[in-house]
Design an enzyme around this catalytic site. Structure first.
Site, PDB file in Angstrom:
ATOM      1  N   ASN A 115       3.826   1.826   2.568  1.00 15.05           N
ATOM      2  CA  ASN A 115       5.166   1.754   1.973  1.00 15.05           C
ATOM      3  C   ASN A 115       5.978   3.002   2.289  1.00 15.05           C
ATOM      4  O   ASN A 115       7.153   2.926   2.674  1.00 15.05           O
ATOM      5  CB  ASN A 115       5.062   1.610   0.453  1.00 15.05           C
ATOM      6  N   GLY A 168       9.951  -7.402  -3.633  1.00 11.44           N
ATOM      7  CA  GLY A 168       8.954  -6.886  -2.712  1.00 11.44           C
ATOM      8  C   GLY A 168       9.018  -5.367  -2.606  1.00 11.44           C
ATOM      9  O   GLY A 168       9.845  -4.705  -3.226  1.00 11.44           O
ATOM     10  N   GLY A 226       0.847  -1.186   0.000  1.00 12.69           N
ATOM     11  CA  GLY A 226       0.000   0.000   0.000  1.00 12.69           C
ATOM     12  C   GLY A 226       0.885   1.240   0.000  1.00 12.69           C
ATOM     13  O   GLY A 226       1.887   1.303   0.723  1.00 12.69           O
ATOM     14  N   LEU A 235      11.592   9.656 -13.259  1.00 14.31           N
ATOM     15  CA  LEU A 235      11.950   9.078 -14.548  1.00 14.31           C
ATOM     16  C   LEU A 235      12.553   7.685 -14.418  1.00 14.31           C
ATOM     17  O   LEU A 235      13.297   7.236 -15.286  1.00 14.31           O
ATOM     18  CB  LEU A 235      12.946  10.005 -15.260  1.00 14.31           C
ATOM     19  N   GLY A 236      12.266   6.998 -13.310  1.00 15.58           N
ATOM     20  CA  GLY A 236      12.787   5.648 -13.136  1.00 15.58           C
ATOM     21  C   GLY A 236      14.301   5.627 -13.100  1.00 15.58           C
ATOM     22  O   GLY A 236      14.929   6.382 -12.353  1.00 15.58           O
ATOM     23  N   ASP A 256       7.329   4.744  -4.103  1.00 12.90           N
ATOM     24  CA  ASP A 256       6.969   5.100  -2.730  1.00 12.90           C
ATOM     25  C   ASP A 256       8.213   5.378  -1.893  1.00 12.90           C
ATOM     26  O   ASP A 256       8.225   6.295  -1.067  1.00 12.90           O
ATOM     27  CB  ASP A 256       6.154   3.971  -2.087  1.00 12.90           C
ATOM     28  N   GLY A 279      16.413   8.905 -13.215  1.00 18.15           N
ATOM     29  CA  GLY A 279      16.441   9.885 -12.134  1.00 18.15           C
ATOM     30  C   GLY A 279      15.162  10.683 -12.043  1.00 18.15           C
ATOM     31  O   GLY A 279      14.062  10.126 -12.016  1.00 18.15           O
TER      32      GLY A 279
END
Length: 302
Positions: free
Chosen positions: A45, A288, A41, A221-222, A253, A225
């Site tokens: 998180n 996870g 959640g 931007l994953g 998160d 960055g």
């Protein structure tokens, strides 16, 4: 002196995770790995991620009076999160159904459950004891919009409000004006902007969103960055750290939690985003969501 470094208002889910070779097309069935159940959640998180880094953190949320709810409360408490404002009962604990492919990318379907019973009254009950006891309050949109709006109304003067509008929807002007920053990825940016033209680059997206009223904006931007933008200043490109991604679940998160905490410590937005990018990078190297979140020592070693 505040009682907390960060207060998070938001969702708490049980994440039901299955690894797949590829995600199914419409009408298709694919086989996957054994089912794994993790606490998750976006609200929980963020709270766990911040607490793992050393922030004094509280969560305002709602879970069911069921095994999934107890799993979440144990995970939160074990990470050092104050759960005194987490109510139980009224509906089953929220559940997220997650598929993860070999590259680490994921697809998620959420059943909100008790999260959708987190009411403005719950926010008011937590106001004096929790909401007004931190320099920064963070929220998302896996709980009712009216509850998030009420949280903003209840904040003490000078409290910084951080919003990751996920899942995205168009936001009222008053809520946008409180965001400092508004944290979005490209998809979320396009939904929030609505009919407004975003442009071709993340810097242009940030400028377009700033024009809608938030005090500051962060575009995530994953692996590339992030971009930060504040009124009266040029956008800043913030690099990330190159890592081998195992599972991207919950990485956003972790980024939001780390950024919100560092802002509460007084760091400038680009510096806080740089630290948050490293935290997000560390998180994708493990499976996870909450189980993947690093300590401050692990971030420093990255």
């Amino acid at each position: 002196m505040h009682d907390y470094d960060l207060v998070v208002v938001g969702s708490a889910n049980a994440d039901l995770v299955i690894g797949v070779e590829r995600r199914p097309a419409a009408g298709e069935t694919v086989l996957g790995s054994d089912l794994a159940v993790h606490p998750g959640g976006k609200g929980a998180n963020q709270a766990v991620a911040a607490a793992r880094l050393g922030a004094r953190t509280a969560l305002v949320a709602r879970v069911g009076d069921d095994p999934h709810g107890r799993l979440l409360l144990e995970s939160l408490s074990g990470a050092g999160v104050d759960t005194s404002a987490v109510a139980a009962g009224g509906a089953p604990t929220g559940v997220a159904l997650i598929t993860v492919d070999p590259s680490g990318d994921n697809s998620i379907v959420v059943s909100p459950g008790a999260n959708w019973r987190l009411t403005p009254e719950d926010a008011r009950a937590a106001a004096e004891r929790v909401l007004r006891s931190a320099p920064v309050v963070s929220a998302q949109l896996e709980t009712p919009l009216e509850t998030v709006t009420e949280v903003v109304r209840l904040l003490a003067p000078g409290t910084r409000f951080v919003l990751n509008p996920s899942p995205p929807r168009e936001l009222p002007a008053g809520l946008l004006a409180a965001c400092d920053p508004l944290i979005v990825n490209e998809h979320e940016a396009r939904v929030i902007a609505g009919a407004s033209a975003l442009g071709d680059t993340p810097e242009e997206w940030a400028a377009a969103l700033l024009a809608l009223g938030p005090r500051s904006v962060v575009i995530t931007l994953g692996a590339e960055g992030a971009v930060t933008a504040e009124a009266g200043a040029e956008p800043v490109r913030v690099p990330s750290v190159r890592v081998d991604a195992v599972d991207t679940t919950g990485a956003g998160d972790a980024f939001t939690a780390a950024l919100a905490w560092r802002l509460g410590l007084g760091e400038p937005l680009p510096a806080a985003a740089g630290y948050a990018a490293r935290v997000g990078a560390a998180a994708v190297t493990k499976e996870g969501a909450q189980a993947s979140y690093p300590t401050a020592e692990e971030v420093a070693a990255l």
